[in-house]
Structures are given as C-alpha cells and as structure tokens.
Design a protein around this motif. Structure first.
Motif, PDB file in Angstrom:
ATOM      1  N   GLU A  30      -5.422   3.614 -10.414  1.00 14.38           N
ATOM      2  CA  GLU A  30      -4.664   4.460 -10.056  1.00 14.38           C
ATOM      3  C   GLU A  30      -5.102   5.976 -10.084  1.00 14.38           C
ATOM      4  O   GLU A  30      -5.678   6.076 -11.166  1.00 14.38           O
ATOM      5  CB  GLU A  30      -3.127   4.354 -10.512  1.00 14.38           C
ATOM      6  CG  GLU A  30      -2.615   2.984 -10.268  1.00 14.38           C
ATOM      7  CD  GLU A  30      -1.288   2.874 -10.854  1.00 14.38           C
ATOM      8  OE1 GLU A  30      -0.630   3.742 -11.444  1.00 14.38           O
ATOM      9  OE2 GLU A  30      -0.542   1.661 -10.686  1.00 14.38           O
ATOM     10  N   ARG A  96       5.808   4.321  -8.065  1.00 19.78           N
ATOM     11  CA  ARG A  96       4.386   4.527  -7.577  1.00 19.78           C
ATOM     12  C   ARG A  96       4.164   4.886  -6.071  1.00 19.78           C
ATOM     13  O   ARG A  96       3.324   5.397  -5.713  1.00 19.78           O
ATOM     14  CB  ARG A  96       3.527   3.397  -8.076  1.00 19.78           C
ATOM     15  CG  ARG A  96       3.327   3.306  -9.496  1.00 19.78           C
ATOM     16  CD  ARG A  96       2.604   1.841  -9.894  1.00 19.78           C
ATOM     17  NE  ARG A  96       2.153   2.179 -11.179  1.00 19.78           N
ATOM     18  CZ  ARG A  96       2.728   1.951 -12.523  1.00 19.78           C
ATOM     19  NH1 ARG A  96       4.063   1.759 -12.405  1.00 19.78           N
ATOM     20  NH2 ARG A  96       2.058   2.040 -13.536  1.00 19.78           N
ATOM     21  N   ILE A  97       4.977   3.939  -5.284  1.00 19.10           N
ATOM     22  CA  ILE A  97       4.679   3.832  -3.909  1.00 19.10           C
ATOM     23  C   ILE A  97       5.491   4.401  -2.851  1.00 19.10           C
ATOM     24  O   ILE A  97       5.334   4.394  -1.767  1.00 19.10           O
ATOM     25  CB  ILE A  97       4.304   2.286  -3.423  1.00 19.10           C
ATOM     26  CG1 ILE A  97       5.238   1.566  -3.690  1.00 19.10           C
ATOM     27  CG2 ILE A  97       2.798   1.826  -4.211  1.00 19.10           C
ATOM     28  CD1 ILE A  97       5.164   0.054  -3.228  1.00 19.10           C
ATOM     29  N   ILE A 190      -1.332  -3.192  -0.597  1.00 18.85           N
ATOM     30  CA  ILE A 190      -1.445  -1.918  -1.148  1.00 18.85           C
ATOM     31  C   ILE A 190      -2.412  -2.028  -2.065  1.00 18.85           C
ATOM     32  O   ILE A 190      -2.664  -2.923  -2.894  1.00 18.85           O
ATOM     33  CB  ILE A 190      -0.027  -1.373  -1.648  1.00 18.85           C
ATOM     34  CG1 ILE A 190       1.030  -1.454  -0.539  1.00 18.85           C
ATOM     35  CG2 ILE A 190       0.062  -0.303  -2.446  1.00 18.85           C
ATOM     36  CD1 ILE A 190       2.467  -1.379  -1.234  1.00 18.85           C
ATOM     37  N   LYS A 194      -3.012   3.112  -5.596  1.00 19.33           N
ATOM     38  CA  LYS A 194      -1.641   3.129  -5.516  1.00 19.33           C
ATOM     39  C   LYS A 194      -0.731   2.418  -6.249  1.00 19.33           C
ATOM     40  O   LYS A 194       0.299   2.788  -6.778  1.00 19.33           O
ATOM     41  CB  LYS A 194      -1.191   3.115  -3.933  1.00 19.33           C
ATOM     42  CG  LYS A 194      -1.627   4.293  -3.033  1.00 19.33           C
ATOM     43  CD  LYS A 194      -1.460   4.110  -1.669  1.00 19.33           C
ATOM     44  CE  LYS A 194       0.162   3.943  -1.360  1.00 19.33           C
ATOM     45  NZ  LYS A 194       0.169   3.821   0.062  1.00 19.33           N
ATOM     46  N   ASP A 299       0.940   4.865   6.699  1.00 20.84           N
ATOM     47  CA  ASP A 299       0.690   4.810   5.321  1.00 20.84           C
ATOM     48  C   ASP A 299      -0.396   3.558   5.278  1.00 20.84           C
ATOM     49  O   ASP A 299      -1.418   3.788   4.385  1.00 20.84           O
ATOM     50  CB  ASP A 299       2.027   4.148   4.555  1.00 20.84           C
ATOM     51  CG  ASP A 299       2.667   5.606   4.269  1.00 20.84           C
ATOM     52  OD1 ASP A 299       2.100   6.781   4.156  1.00 20.84           O
ATOM     53  OD2 ASP A 299       4.070   5.214   4.046  1.00 20.84           O
ATOM     54  N   ASP A 303      -4.180   3.899   3.463  1.00 22.66           N
ATOM     55  CA  ASP A 303      -4.653   2.883   2.594  1.00 22.66           C
ATOM     56  C   ASP A 303      -5.990   2.501   3.128  1.00 22.66           C
ATOM     57  O   ASP A 303      -7.085   2.305   2.317  1.00 22.66           O
ATOM     58  CB  ASP A 303      -3.618   1.551   2.485  1.00 22.66           C
ATOM     59  CG  ASP A 303      -2.431   1.970   1.844  1.00 22.66           C
ATOM     60  OD1 ASP A 303      -2.515   3.084   1.116  1.00 22.66           O
ATOM     61  OD2 ASP A 303      -1.545   1.133   2.147  1.00 22.66           O
ATOM     62  N   ARG A 306      -8.750   5.377   2.460  1.00 20.56           N
ATOM     63  CA  ARG A 306      -8.993   5.688   1.172  1.00 20.56           C
ATOM     64  C   ARG A 306      -9.881   4.522   0.462  1.00 20.56           C
ATOM     65  O   ARG A 306     -10.735   4.585  -0.295  1.00 20.56           O
ATOM     66  CB  ARG A 306      -8.019   5.806   0.363  1.00 20.56           C
ATOM     67  CG  ARG A 306      -7.190   7.194   0.847  1.00 20.56           C
ATOM     68  CD  ARG A 306      -6.077   7.681   0.193  1.00 20.56           C
ATOM     69  NE  ARG A 306      -6.178   8.027  -1.210  1.00 20.56           N
ATOM     70  CZ  ARG A 306      -5.538   7.889  -2.095  1.00 20.56           C
ATOM     71  NH1 ARG A 306      -3.987   7.542  -2.037  1.00 20.56           N
ATOM     72  NH2 ARG A 306      -5.722   8.431  -3.443  1.00 20.56           N
ATOM     73  N   GLU A 333      -0.360  11.336   0.815  1.00 24.03           N
ATOM     74  CA  GLU A 333      -1.506  10.722   1.049  1.00 24.03           C
ATOM     75  C   GLU A 333      -2.485  11.187   1.826  1.00 24.03           C
ATOM     76  O   GLU A 333      -3.651  10.905   1.525  1.00 24.03           O
ATOM     77  CB  GLU A 333      -0.970   9.250   1.585  1.00 24.03           C
ATOM     78  CG  GLU A 333      -0.352   8.360   0.490  1.00 24.03           C
ATOM     79  CD  GLU A 333      -0.987   7.998  -0.273  1.00 24.03           C
ATOM     80  OE1 GLU A 333      -2.139   7.337  -0.490  1.00 24.03           O
ATOM     81  OE2 GLU A 333      -0.961   8.466  -1.601  1.00 24.03           O
ATOM     82  N   ASN A 336      -4.337  13.489  -0.537  1.00 23.73           N
ATOM     83  CA  ASN A 336      -5.368  12.784  -1.449  1.00 23.73           C
ATOM     84  C   ASN A 336      -6.612  12.266  -0.381  1.00 23.73           C
ATOM     85  O   ASN A 336      -7.614  12.268  -1.203  1.00 23.73           O
ATOM     86  CB  ASN A 336      -4.544  11.613  -2.052  1.00 23.73           C
ATOM     87  CG  ASN A 336      -3.718  11.984  -2.874  1.00 23.73           C
ATOM     88  OD1 ASN A 336      -3.787  13.143  -3.642  1.00 23.73           O
ATOM     89  ND2 ASN A 336      -2.405  11.091  -3.038  1.00 23.73           N
TER      90      ASN A 336
END
Length: 484
Positions: A30, A96-97, A190, A194, A299, A303, A306, A333, A336
């Motif tokens: 994370e 967290r998500i 996920i 994350k 999203d 994912d 990344r 996101e 990031n």
C-alpha cells in the motif's frame, strides 16, 4: 467541542505520509502510511461538526462520520471504533478503497469553503486498523440459533456483509463462491497497493469465527443448481457481482496479447498471493519489458496501468475517449498513476489493432472531439476525421467495464427474471426476485458499482431476508399446531 473541534482554521489538511513514487512503483505494498494517534486526533479535530453533515449524507452507508471524528479527536478511540463499525461490515476496507473524493470528502463542508477536506478515509482506516491491533474486533455471536439456513451465492463484499448480518441474527449461513478464496474482487480484482490481501483475509476469518460456513470452488450450475440450493435452504441470496467483461469490436481485436482487465488483474493478484500462475511465468499476462496500452478510464483501468508499472513495463499508456474532467475513475488514482510514470492519452479512442505473427504490435487510434452534452450531462464523443495515429503496444488491456453473466442459463433456472441489461430483477420493497425466497443484491442488481454500495445492499437485503424467514417460521409453526 470548541477546544477539540473546528480546528480547520488553524490546522491544514494533511494526508498520511505517501511513499515516494520511485520506491513504490517496484512493489505492491500500500502506498499510504497510517496516521499516528496525534496526527489522527489533529486531522479529526478539523471537522466543523456541521448541523447537516453532508459527508454522512453522501456516504452510501450513512456512516456517522462527524461523531466518530469527534471521538477520535478526544482520544476516545475504542468508542470511535464501535460507532464506525456499527454501520459498516468492512470499515477498514472502505477507508482504503472508497473514492472519498467523490463521496464523503468531496462533499465535506470545509472542502467547499476551500479549507481542504477532512481526511475521512484515512482516519477511518486508522480507527479500524488500531481496533484490530488492540484486539477490539471480536466475533459477534448470535444470542440464539433460529434453526433456519440461508445460502449466499457470492463471497464478495455484498455477500460477506449479508452473511455477517444474518449470522448475528442466528441463521445458519452458507456462502458458495466459485473462487478458491473468499473476497471476490477485493481479493482478485483490486491490487495490493490499494488493498493488501491480509486485510481481506482477517475479515474472512472473523466470519468463520462467527460461524459462517464457506464453500469455495463451488459453482452454481456446475456443482448444484439454484433449484437444489432452494430445496436445501430456507432462503437464497444471489450476490454474484458482475464479471462479464465488456468487449471491444474493432479490426484486429482477435490478435494475441489483447486481454480483458480482470484476467490480467487476477493473474497478478494470484502471483502476489504465491499461487503458481503459468500465464504470468510465461510472460503472456506479465507486462515486464512491454509497451502496454490500457483502454478505459475507470478505477479498473487505473488498477491495470499501475499494476503494469510495477511489473516493469517499458511504457504504460492509458487511452481514454474523454478528458480528465470526465474521468469516471478517482482523480486521486489518476494523480497517483501519473506520479508513477503512466502517460494518459486523453480524448482518443481505438480504431483498430495492428499486429504481426498473430500478436498485437500497435493500437491505431483517432482523436476525439467532445460535443454537446447528452441526457446524462456528459459531452458526447465525436471522432475527428483524418486524426488517426498509432501507439506501439505489445500488450493491450481492455478495461471497459463489466456486465452480468447470463444467470438464468448458468444457474439452470429459467424462472429467474432479469432486465434487458441482464441484471437480476427484484421487488425493490423486499429485494426478492421473481422466485419465492430468492433474493438478490449488489452489482448483480444495480450493475457494476462500488464496494461501499455492495456493503449497503448486503446489509439491506439481510433485513428483508430476516423478515421473510421470520414469517416463514411463523407459518410453519402455525401449520404444525393446526396439524395436531
């Protein structure tokens, strides 16, 4: 309150420390650290304790956010945990998500007044992680057993939430899931940067300790029909989620190394969990050394891009037909991803795929102009003639969203009614399907959505199932008396 709260005029917004992009792009840990007690208390104290708490209004679970912020600011952390967990079965996961920038934090009053939002998600994570560390999280056991059983098809967030709520009421709860681990997309969709997998696993173990019975590697339609589950249990809940990938039909779309997002993410997560994954080891679903193009802007696309960075891709580009302002995914996101080296190609859409020897070598795309707004308020994408160009691509990942599978056929139950989109049709007053005693909740009803909405639906359907089961038990008792 004046001393502890309303500190936004003196204390600036601060997130927990974020790992440097150069370091975090090489592992799946994370990316955010965690507040210490002082940091959590200071940031909680920024809350303005609104008369109308818009953060709570815009949370699908209607979490009592202002009160647990106040308790945290006052150092009453165990009470904050009790309040936080009273409305959510997976609070440290939501911390967290959840896309807080679109929900609670995006509607924070002090955010609207330009002071910067209260960092609600990070504080929620701190409260509940601390509760686990200090042993405050304990199995909630029923006061009595009711003698009725429930089948839940699907072990994702909706199924897990419903399972806990029904088990607490004293029902024997069986969860049937097609995967070898419980958690659904939280486990296999996920990425760990994350949501680290031990966070999901400890929740699953808590449900085991509460008496929920899990049946993994169990596929309804293969190992049992829906009719057989109905005969075995007093009620059934369908909480499968939606897993069928939306496809893209364009010339060359049948070339090798063009893969759906969930297949790619599942392979990566399994490898991280220590499973033997031939498709990863062979390089087929491994981005190492490749030019990667991800198509989509949600999203799931974030994912994928990344994940590809962490696998050592040569380059990673995200192709999206609208602009940044119209991205359906979290802006946090996107930021990031950019920090980690992802390149966003805005207002472009694939036209065709180019290849050699049966494998993709490039994505031919055309530029997009955003025209007038449609009925939803979003501008309509329009192709700009003569704007075609090609992106090099050794691996193309389609992250275009998900649709429901054909459940009536899959489950061997033609009487199960579905909408024209394939979602299961329910009576929204009772959440019951067209079949007596069969309920449905989560994405399989509402379409692809957020984990927090699945939790909300799981909690709601548990109440409706409880009412149905009590009525069924009373009817059975009355029939037994009449037969005497």
């Amino acid at each position: 309150m004046a001393q502890k709260m309303l500190q936004f005029v003196r204390t600036d917004k601060r997130m927990p420390d974020k790992r440097d992009a150069a370091a975090r792009r090489h592992d799946f840990n994370e990316i955010y650290g965690e507040f210490d007690q002082q940091g959590a208390e200071e940031q909680s104290g920024r809350c303005s304790q609104c008369g109308v708490p818009f953060c709570q209004v815009h949370c699908p679970l209607h979490n009592n956010i202002p009160d647990w912020l106040k308790l945290t600011a006052e150092g009453r952390l165990e009470e904050a945990y009790e309040l936080s967990s009273a409305t959510s079965n997976l609070p440290e996961i939501c911390g967290r998500i959840c896309p807080q920038d679109r929900l609670c934090e995006g509607n924070c009053t002090i955010e609207q007044s330009t002071h910067g939002t209260v960092t609600i998600g990070s504080i929620e994570k701190y409260i509940n992680d601390t509760a686990w560390e200090r042993g405050w999280v304990k199995p909630r056991l029923p006061l009595r057993e009711r003698g009725q059983s429930v089948a839940i098809i699907g072990g994702g967030p909706g199924g897990m939430s419903a399972a806990e709520q029904l088990r607490i009421k004293g029902y024997e709860v069986h969860v049937y899931d097609r995967y070898d681990r419980i958690g659904g997309l939280m486990m296999y969709g996920i990425p760990g940067f994350k949501l680290e997998k031990h966070v999901v696993s400890r929740r699953v173990q808590l449900l085991v300790d509460e008496g929920v019975i899990f049946h993994t590697d169990f596929e309804v339609g293969r190992d049992a029909t829906l009719a057989e589950l109905r005969a075995k249990h007093d009620a059934v809940l369908i909480a499968t989620g939606v897993y069928k990938a939306r496809d893209l039909t364009a010339p060359g779309s049948d070339l090798g190394n063009i893969v759906p997002a969930l297949q790619y993410l599942t392979t990566s997560n399994r490898q991280g969990l220590g499973d033997a994954v031939p498709d990863y080891d062979s390089g087929a679903l491994n981005a190492a050394g490749k030019n990667v193009v991800v198509i989509g802007g949600g999203d799931t696309a974030m994912d994928c891009v990344r994940t590809a960075i962490r696998q050592g891709a040569k380059s990673v580009k995200c192709l999206y037909r609208r602009n940044r302002a119209n991205m359906p995914g979290s802006q946090r996101e996107v930021h990031n991803a950019e920090e980690e080296g992802v390149e966003f190609v805005w207002q472009s859409a694939p036209e065709a795929f180019e290849g050699k020897d049966g494998l993709v070598t490039g994505v031919r795309a055309h530029r997009i102009h955003l025209g007038v707004a449609d009925a939803s308020g979003r501008q309509t994408p329009q192709v700009i003639d003569g704007s075609s160009y090609t992106l090099d691509a050794d691996l193309v990942i389609k992250a275009l969203g998900f649709d429901p599978e054909d459940l009536p056929t899959l489950f061997g139950e033609t009487g199960l009614k579905v909408s024209r989109w394939g979602t299961v049709t329910v009576n929204f007053r009772t959440m019951m399907t067209s079949l007596d005693g069969v309920f449905a909740a989560g994405d399989i009803v509402r379409g692809a959505s957020l984990v927090v909405w699945a939790i909300r639906d799981g909690r709601d359907v548990a109440e409706h199932m409880h009412a149905y089961l009590m009525q069924k038990a009373e009817a059975g008792a009355s029939a037994a008396v009449a037969a005497e």
